[in-house]
Scaffold this active site. Structure first.
Site, PDB file in Angstrom:
ATOM      1  N   ASP A   1      26.002   4.535  20.801  1.00  0.00           N
ATOM      2  CA  ASP A   1      26.757   5.973  20.434  1.00  0.00           C
ATOM      3  C   ASP A   1      27.757   6.343  21.682  1.00  0.00           C
ATOM      4  OD1 ASP A   1      26.125   8.074  18.453  1.00  0.00           O
ATOM      5  OD2 ASP A   1      24.311   7.040  18.446  1.00  0.00           O
TER       6      ASP A   1
ATOM      7  N   ASP B   1      26.762  -0.115  25.171  1.00  0.00           N
ATOM      8  CA  ASP B   1      26.163   0.953  24.678  1.00  0.00           C
ATOM      9  C   ASP B   1      26.772   1.220  23.239  1.00  0.00           C
ATOM     10  OD1 ASP B   1      24.603   3.264  24.462  1.00  0.00           O
ATOM     11  OD2 ASP B   1      26.406   4.318  24.841  1.00  0.00           O
TER      12      ASP B   1
HETATM   13 MG   LIG Z   1      25.822   6.532  24.562  1.00  0.00          MG
END
Ligand SMILES: [Mg+2]
Length: 310
Positions: free
Chosen positions: A33, A31
């Site tokens: 962010d 992932d």
């Molecule tokens: Mg995230």
């Protein structure tokens, strides 16, 4: 009783155990962010940690529910922050939404409730779309309803993050979706963005999607994590052995749940949304829905992995 995940702190492992862990996966999905960066702020050590894993021969995919950017913008951002990265490794939900429509040979027009991230990806696969941006109610509702024009060429509604979500957009989207042949695609259902400023909650795509889902009385095909379409797309360009694949994320109800559903190993970093107290509570639960959120491993931040590798 369900298989309890181990929730092992990588920082507590011996050098040999870390080596065994690193050797246990060939493909890594990360992932972005909350793991690599927070908006425009890169996390200390995360580019070096990820680049080291690449140097060790790991195949890396950047897997984000974010629908607001074109992949080229993502690539530029990641490279500027110091990540070695190629366009083919970037899996955004806007790219995958466009990719999905292309796969089903969609040849009509898309009504977009979303941002330029979606429309620029549709352009790349030559799919027509309706204009985006503000669409406000500028008269009384009855007058609006009597005069609103629906585009007969629309054959799909794609919904993502839209800061201009409005009653007219909900009305149009739901009206298009009244036709059962109209495709309904949502980029992701994240409730909120990871951080607000000064106590302000920043509603996410999920809030936009749910509003349209409610008035359309239909469920969308969801592209983003924890749904597994992302991994179907990755499988098309890379051989994946689930047991030798690692999913890294900061959010358990998207990242870790996707990993669990796909049979991947999972690593939670504590530099984003989910905190360890919650995970410990879930681990004690006998309910499968909570167990599925518990990762195999956790670590304070991705950059810490660098120290462990070396
Ligand atoms: Mg995230």
């Amino acid at each position: 009783m369900y298989n309890k995940r181990s929730l092992t702190n990588l920082a507590n492992l011996s050098k040999e155990e870390i080596k065994k862990f690193i050797d246990s996966f060939d493909v890594l999905l990360t992932d972005c962010d909350g793991v690599l960066w927070l908006e425009n702020q890169v996390y200390d050590g995360s580019p070096q940690a990820l680049n080291s894993l690449r140097d060790l021969g790991k195949k890396i995919f950047f897997v984000t529910n974010n629908s607001t950017r074109h992949r080229d913008e993502f690539l530029k951002k990641a490279q500027k922050m110091g990540f070695t990265c190629e366009k083919e490794e970037i899996m955004t939900t806007s790219y995958l939404a466009a990719n999905y429509l292309k796969e089903i040979n969609f040849d009509k027009k898309v009504y977009v409730v979303g941002s330029k991230g979606i429309t620029s990806e549709l352009e790349e696969v030559n799919i027509k779309y309706s204009p985006i941006g503000p669409d406000i109610l500028d008269c009384d509702l009855m007058t609006y309803i009597e005069n609103v024009k629906l585009d007969p060429d629309v054959g799909a509604v794609v919904v993502g993050f839209d800061q201009h979500i409005s009653y007219p957009k909900m009305l149009k989207a739901a009206s298009y979706l009244n036709d059962p042949n109209c495709h309904f695609v949502a980029t992701n259902t994240d409730e909120r963005f990871p951080i607000g400023i000064g106590g302000i909650v920043k509603p996410g795509s999920g809030a936009v999607v749910r509003s349209i889902e409610t008035c359309a009385e239909r469920k969308p095909f969801v592209i983003g994590k924890p749904e597994t379409y992302i991994t179907e797309a990755i499988k098309k360009c890379c051989n994946i052995d689930p047991k030798r694949t690692l999913m890294i994320g900061d959010r358990c109800n998207t990242d870790i749940l996707l990993g669990t559903r796909c049979g991947y190993q999972t690593l939670l970093v504590l530099s984003g949304v989910t905190n360890l107290e919650d995970v410990r509570k879930w681990k004690e639960s006998d309910k499968k829905e909570y167990q599925d959120l518990v990762p195999d491993f956790y670590l304070g931040k991705l950059g810490d992995l660098l120290t462990l590798i070396n």
